[in-house]
Design an enzyme around this catalytic site. Structure first.
Site, PDB file in Angstrom:
ATOM      1  N   LYS A 122       0.969  -1.499   0.333  1.00 52.87           N
ATOM      2  CA  LYS A 122      -0.257   0.142   0.233  1.00 52.87           C
ATOM      3  C   LYS A 122       0.576   1.558   0.278  1.00 52.87           C
ATOM      4  O   LYS A 122       0.781   2.255  -0.690  1.00 52.87           O
ATOM      5  CB  LYS A 122      -0.386   0.825   1.061  1.00 52.87           C
ATOM      6  CG  LYS A 122      -2.328  -0.964   1.358  1.00 52.87           C
ATOM      7  CD  LYS A 122      -3.600  -1.431   1.215  1.00 52.87           C
ATOM      8  CE  LYS A 122      -4.349  -2.392   1.460  1.00 52.87           C
ATOM      9  NZ  LYS A 122      -3.636  -3.292   2.183  1.00 52.87           N
TER      10      LYS A 122
HETATM   11  C1  LIG Z   1      -4.175  -4.856   1.015  1.00 54.71           C
HETATM   12  C2  LIG Z   1      -3.699  -5.584   0.292  1.00 54.71           C
HETATM   13  C3  LIG Z   1      -4.046  -7.106  -0.792  1.00 54.71           C
HETATM   14  C4  LIG Z   1      -5.064  -6.663  -1.141  1.00 54.71           C
HETATM   15  O1  LIG Z   1      -5.176  -5.968  -0.877  1.00 54.71           O
HETATM   16  P1  LIG Z   1      -6.883  -5.636  -2.598  1.00 54.71           P
HETATM   17  O2  LIG Z   1      -5.803  -4.166  -3.513  1.00 54.71           O
HETATM   18  O3  LIG Z   1      -7.529  -4.620  -1.551  1.00 54.71           O
HETATM   19  O4  LIG Z   1      -7.089  -6.287  -3.296  1.00 54.71           O
HETATM   20  C5  LIG Z   1      -3.178  -7.702   0.257  1.00 54.71           C
HETATM   21  N1  LIG Z   1      -1.821  -8.105   1.078  1.00 54.71           N
HETATM   22  C6  LIG Z   1      -1.860  -6.674   1.649  1.00 54.71           C
HETATM   23  C7  LIG Z   1       0.188  -7.527   2.550  1.00 54.71           C
HETATM   24  C8  LIG Z   1      -2.140  -5.624   2.326  1.00 54.71           C
HETATM   25  O5  LIG Z   1      -1.795  -5.051   2.571  1.00 54.71           O
END
Ligand SMILES: *Cc1c(COP(=O)(O)O)cnc(C)c1O
Length: 476
Positions: A122
């Protein structure tokens, strides 16, 4: 470049007009009116570019109302994608690559997206958002107060992106004593004056309900300039498009080679960016959607039925950032799938928003999914533990639980001669207990650094909307 709503009843807007907002006024999500296209010659020119140049080349096609000149978009990108920000590269990886690849074996790679400050992918988008927000607010002479709820990764990524930013304050609600030690330490150790951590005596749903209640009080929201940075934000999706190109160029010699990406998925934000990269001309064979036990997306890609579930039917798993049963970005893909027929999306999501399910076999839409390269699979706790163990034994690489879900499904969907890149969405240090369960030993502690030694900054509050509103009013 204008942005239109998936529900077709909001005026087209420019990038900066939608940057600070969330949903379009008609309840839809924004997408480019047309996807920019990269020709073979342009792809050739992009091959070998540094991440920053690649990001500029791609984002300047999606953002045309921030001057591209040195002082503006270019400077925002250069400030964001720096080796010292994405510093947690593994041994043998170069932090200057920002999203380096790690070869496991022939035609099987990890694409490391989690070398940023909070050790989860993120950061890739949120860090850019922080710098875009600061720039835009300064341009407009405005301020914003971000209110959010977090059960883990999103809150910390938002706080690390917004810390110290002019014009921005962050009020982040989290369930008191319910996050992992690492996740808690990561946010409460921030010393910045513009970050307010509120530990709510309750569970994550209580935190989210409070955010909803505050957001539905339109007068309060306007008066206190409340904003959000949730996963439907278009700028976050746009920023994520870049690393699909970076990963592609890292493992191919020329543009005749196609590759597949396996994506640990929850809200469909990450893999939606892969879909957009493909629509822009990146030679992607398959986009492999990997879920955990919360397999709403796997069910859709196997059957054509999208059946979101409520929180009572959402399991708490060892890959908690994927514990999502209503994929908030999925509407973006469905808009493309139904030929950008907004009235159809309105009809379908009218049912979804009312808590129902939709069957895309009706009208023959589901048959077209293959044209977009999507396939899927799911993983569970036992699969994840097994995958972490085997990866450690076979390659000497420790992966986290989310990446393990991706790798498990990637191996099922792999085809000879097509390189498979598994998106590494978090580093294992973030999920120590699960790693100890799988391997009998702790993950590498190189990231345990500053946590724990600093004073902790947080307020403990009751799950009481009025009290939290009062707190916000006193601090904005
Ligand atoms: C947010 C997240 C996901 C999922 O990603 P999306 O964009 O919501 O599909 C997968 N793995 C981790 C570690 C995350 O923080």
């Amino acid at each position: 470049m204008r942005y239109i709503s998936t529900r077709g009843q909001s005026p087209a807007q420019s990038f900066t007009e939608i940057l600070l907002g969330g949903l379009a006024p008609d309840g839809g999500l924004y997408l480019p009116e047309q996807y920019p296209q990269f020709s073979q010659d342009e792809l050739n020119a992009m091959r070998g570019m540094h991440y920053r140049d690649l990001a500029f080349t791609i984002l300047s096609r999606l953002i045309d109302d921030i001057p591209a000149a040195a002082a503006d978009l270019r400077a925002i990108i250069d400030k964001t994608y720096r080796a010292d920000v994405y510093a947690y590269a593994r041994a043998g990886q170069n932090a200057e690559d920002i999203t380096p690849t790690l070869k496991l074996e022939d035609d099987l790679y990890l694409l490391s997206l989690s070398n940023g400050p909070t050790l989860a992918f993120k950061d890739m988008a949120m860090q850019l958002l922080g710098n875009l927000f600061e720039y835009m607010l300064a341009q407009k002479g405005e301020t914003i107060n971000i209110l959010g709820a977090t059960s883990g990764d999103t809150g910390s990524a938002a706080e690390y992106a917004m810390r110290g930013k002019q014009g921005v304050k962050v009020f982040m609600l989290s369930p008191y004593q319910k996050m992992s030690r690492f996740q808690t330490a990561q946010i409460v150790s921030l010393q910045d004056d513009n970050i307010y951590n509120i530990a709510v005596k309750g569970v994550f749903d209580d935190c989210q309900d409070i955010v909803k209640a505050v957001s539905n009080d339109h007068a309060f929201k306007a008066k206190n300039k409340i904003g959000a940075v949730n996963s439907i934000n278009w700028a976050r999706v746009a920023a994520q498009v870049v690393y699909y190109f970076k990963g592609y160029f890292a493992v191919t010699a020329d543009n005749a080679q196609r590759v597949s990406f396996a994506v640990p998925s929850g809200n469909f934000g990450n893999v939606c960016a892969g879909h957009i990269a493909r629509m822009m001309g990146l030679p992607i064979a398959k986009l492999v959607v990997a879920t955990n036990e919360n397999d709403v997306l796997d069910e859709f890609f196997k059957t054509g039925v999208y059946r979101p579930r409520g929180s009572a039917n959402t399991y708490h798993t060892s890959s908690p950032s994927m514990d999502i049963s209503k994929a908030s970005n999925f509407e973006r893909f469905v808009f493309d799938l139904v030929g950008r027929y907004a009235a159809k999306v309105r009809e379908l999501w009218g049912k979804v928003d009312a808590g129902g399910s939709v069957d895309l076999n009706e009208g023959g839409w589901f048959a077209k999914v293959a044209d977009y390269g999507f396939v899927s699979g799911s993983s569970n706790h036992a699969n994840g533990m097994q995958t972490i163990r085997v990866t450690h034994e076979r390659y000497g690489v420790t992966i986290d639980t989310h990446t393990a879900d991706g790798l498990k499904v990637a191996l099922e969907q792999r085809r000879a001669g097509i390189p498979m890149l598994v998106l590494e969405t978090a580093l294992p240090a973030k999920f120590e207990d699960a790693i100890v369960e799988a391997l009998g030993q702790k993950p590498n502690a190189r990231t345990a650094w500053r946590l724990g030694s600093l004073p902790q900054r947080f307020e403990v509050m009751e799950a009481d909307v009025a009290a939290i509103k009062q707190f916000i009013v006193e601090h904005v």
